[in-house]
Design an enzyme around this catalytic site. Structure first.
Site, PDB file in Angstrom:
ATOM      1  N   LYS A 272       5.603  -1.154  10.890  1.00 51.77           N
ATOM      2  CA  LYS A 272       5.972   0.028  11.688  1.00 51.77           C
ATOM      3  C   LYS A 272       5.972  -0.271  13.182  1.00 51.77           C
ATOM      4  O   LYS A 272       5.378  -1.234  13.648  1.00 51.77           O
ATOM      5  CB  LYS A 272       5.063   1.204  11.333  1.00 51.77           C
ATOM      6  CG  LYS A 272       5.533   1.834  10.022  1.00 51.77           C
ATOM      7  CD  LYS A 272       4.887   3.138   9.701  1.00 51.77           C
ATOM      8  CE  LYS A 272       5.557   3.707   8.437  1.00 51.77           C
ATOM      9  NZ  LYS A 272       4.776   4.791   7.850  1.00 51.77           N
ATOM     10  N   ARG A 307       0.906   1.100   1.094  1.00 52.01           N
ATOM     11  CA  ARG A 307       2.365   1.074   0.936  1.00 52.01           C
ATOM     12  C   ARG A 307       2.901  -0.045   1.820  1.00 52.01           C
ATOM     13  O   ARG A 307       2.776   0.032   3.047  1.00 52.01           O
ATOM     14  CB  ARG A 307       2.941   2.434   1.331  1.00 52.01           C
ATOM     15  CG  ARG A 307       4.441   2.566   1.139  1.00 52.01           C
ATOM     16  CD  ARG A 307       4.898   3.975   1.544  1.00 52.01           C
ATOM     17  NE  ARG A 307       6.323   4.154   1.352  1.00 52.01           N
ATOM     18  CZ  ARG A 307       7.256   3.759   2.221  1.00 52.01           C
ATOM     19  NH1 ARG A 307       6.916   3.166   3.340  1.00 52.01           N
ATOM     20  NH2 ARG A 307       8.524   3.965   1.973  1.00 52.01           N
TER      21      ARG A 307
HETATM   22  C1  7PJ Z   1       5.734   6.272   4.657  1.00 45.85           C
HETATM   23  C2  7PJ Z   1       6.357   6.813   3.548  1.00 45.85           C
HETATM   24  C3  7PJ Z   1       4.319   6.387   4.807  1.00 45.85           C
HETATM   25  C4  7PJ Z   1       4.333   7.537   2.692  1.00 45.85           C
HETATM   26  C5  7PJ Z   1       7.857   5.965   4.839  1.00 45.85           C
HETATM   27  C6  7PJ Z   1       8.671   3.237   6.729  1.00 45.85           C
HETATM   28  C7  7PJ Z   1       9.134   4.636   6.949  1.00 45.85           C
HETATM   29  N1  7PJ Z   1       5.662   7.426   2.559  1.00 45.85           N
HETATM   30  N2  7PJ Z   1       7.692   6.600   3.666  1.00 45.85           N
HETATM   31  N3  7PJ Z   1       3.675   7.022   3.778  1.00 45.85           N
HETATM   32  N4  7PJ Z   1       6.685   5.723   5.455  1.00 45.85           N
HETATM   33  N5  7PJ Z   1       3.624   8.138   1.743  1.00 45.85           N
HETATM   34  O1  7PJ Z   1       8.455   2.756   5.638  1.00 45.85           O
HETATM   35  O2  7PJ Z   1       8.526   2.553   7.773  1.00 45.85           O
HETATM   36  O3  7PJ Z   1       3.675   5.967   5.761  1.00 45.85           O
HETATM   37  S1  7PJ Z   1       9.409   5.531   5.437  1.00 45.85           S
END
Ligand code: 7PJ
Length: 331
Positions: A272, A307
């Site tokens: 990020k 994640r």
């Molecule tokens: C997240 C997400 C996060 C959850 C994205 C990226 C942006 N879902 N979807 N948590 N981020 N639960 O992957 O950089 O931080 S999209």
């Protein structure tokens, strides 16, 4: 903590809002267990939330950090640059992440990066549907649908996904609470301030950690009222979603606080932009070292789901952390 013998606390900080002020008091665990400080009325339920074992999520025991691998099926997702747009490529990428050790595969067809344009449910399903349908019968990993739309949740559940991941915490689509409840699936509730188009404009919090904790607590209550029990909910402070660098760092430093909500905790810090801002790394593909550091900060604070884009690398980092961690917990 959270039913895990390897996660212990010897002291606790009780944080309360009193009027406009935040009051922090520290206590030794022994004193709390002996009856607790009389001024802390909410302490018994908070302690119960902290200590209660977490129910498995989609059959996954939460006794160690689990990896959720990211599978983007979008033309504009910033980290993958649309490389996996074709469903064959997304399916192959998902299988690669599974082979590398992903416990969950998070499949998303709408980019929610800052400034991204929305897509409609039909287009979103055209992207993710074929990927879910191909993976469902032949993967060991649990499948997660990353969506803000009730219609996509419903179709994904029908096609065999095991988990719903909604970056709007079931607020974006008025039908989501009821639809998610009806699927019977576990749900990730992520905090975001503002929507993807405007969220980085001027994020503001009184106290970022407490504000988000309270906000997630209110979302848990809304879900419970809609028929989704707390044991099926996973909370996520939403790194990068309407947060400055200072906000993101404050959240990473206080992740353990979120266990007080009584749910499993998930973080997504992988590649990020806060890592880029902190370290001057403009290209998202160059942010693996910072992503690994964030994953270990999460693991050390008992975060149950990470994640990530880089499953193999995260797995290696976690193995070293876990080996040393378990050795000191039971030498
Ligand atoms: C997240 C997400 C996060 C959850 C994205 C990226 C942006 N879902 N979807 N948590 N981020 N639960 O992957 O950089 O931080 S999209």
């Amino acid at each position: 903590m959270a039913g895990r013998g390897d996660l212990l606390f010897a002291a606790a900080e009780l944080i309360e809002r009193e009027g406009g002020r935040v009051v922090r008091r520290s206590y030794m665990a022994a004193d709390i267990l002996a009856g607790g400080p009389s001024e802390a009325a909410g302490l018994p339920s908070l302690l119960d939330n902290l200590r209660r074992p977490r129910a498995p999520i989609a059959g996954l025991a939460l006794d160690r950090p689990r990896m959720m691998g990211i599978v983007n099926v979008t033309p504009d997702s910033f980290a993958d640059g649309g490389r996996y747009l074709a469903s064959d490529a997304a399916i192959a990428h998902a299988q690669q992440l599974e082979a590398e050790g992903a416990d969950i595969l998070d499949i998303g067809g709408e980019s929610t990066r800052p400034g991204a344009d929305p897509v409609d449910a039909e287009e979103e399903w055209r992207r993710v549907g074929p990927v879910i349908e191909a993976l469902a019968p032949r993967t060991r990993a649990r499948l997660s649908i990353d969506t803000r739309k009730a219609e996509v949740m419903r179709r994904a559940a029908q096609a065999g996904v095991h988990l719903i991941n909604d970056v709007s915490a079931l607020r974006h689509d008025p039908a989501s609470l009821e639809t998610a409840a009806r699927t019977g699936l576990p749900v990730v509730l992520m905090h975001a301030q503002g929507d993807p188009r405007s969220m980085q404009d001027k994020p503001h919090y009184d106290d970022v950690v407490l504000d988000i904790c309270d906000w997630l607590g209110a979302r848990i209550e809304a879900c419970e009222a809609a028929g989704i029990p707390r044991s099926r909910l996973i909370v996520d402070p939403g790194i990068g979603f309407g947060k400055t660098l200072a906000h993101n760092l404050a959240l990473l430093g206080s992740l353990s606080l979120f266990h007080g909500l009584g749910c499993a905790v998930l973080i997504g810090a992988s590649r990020k932009s806060f890592i880029g801002r902190l370290t001057g790394t403009a290209d998202a593909d160059d942010r693996l070292p910072g992503s690994l550091a964030a994953a270990l900060i999460g693991a050390a604070q008992g975060v149950q789901v990470l994640r990530v884009h880089d499953v193999a690398a995260t797995r290696q980092a976690l193995a070293v952390w876990e080996g040393a961690w378990r050795a000191q917990a039971s030498p």
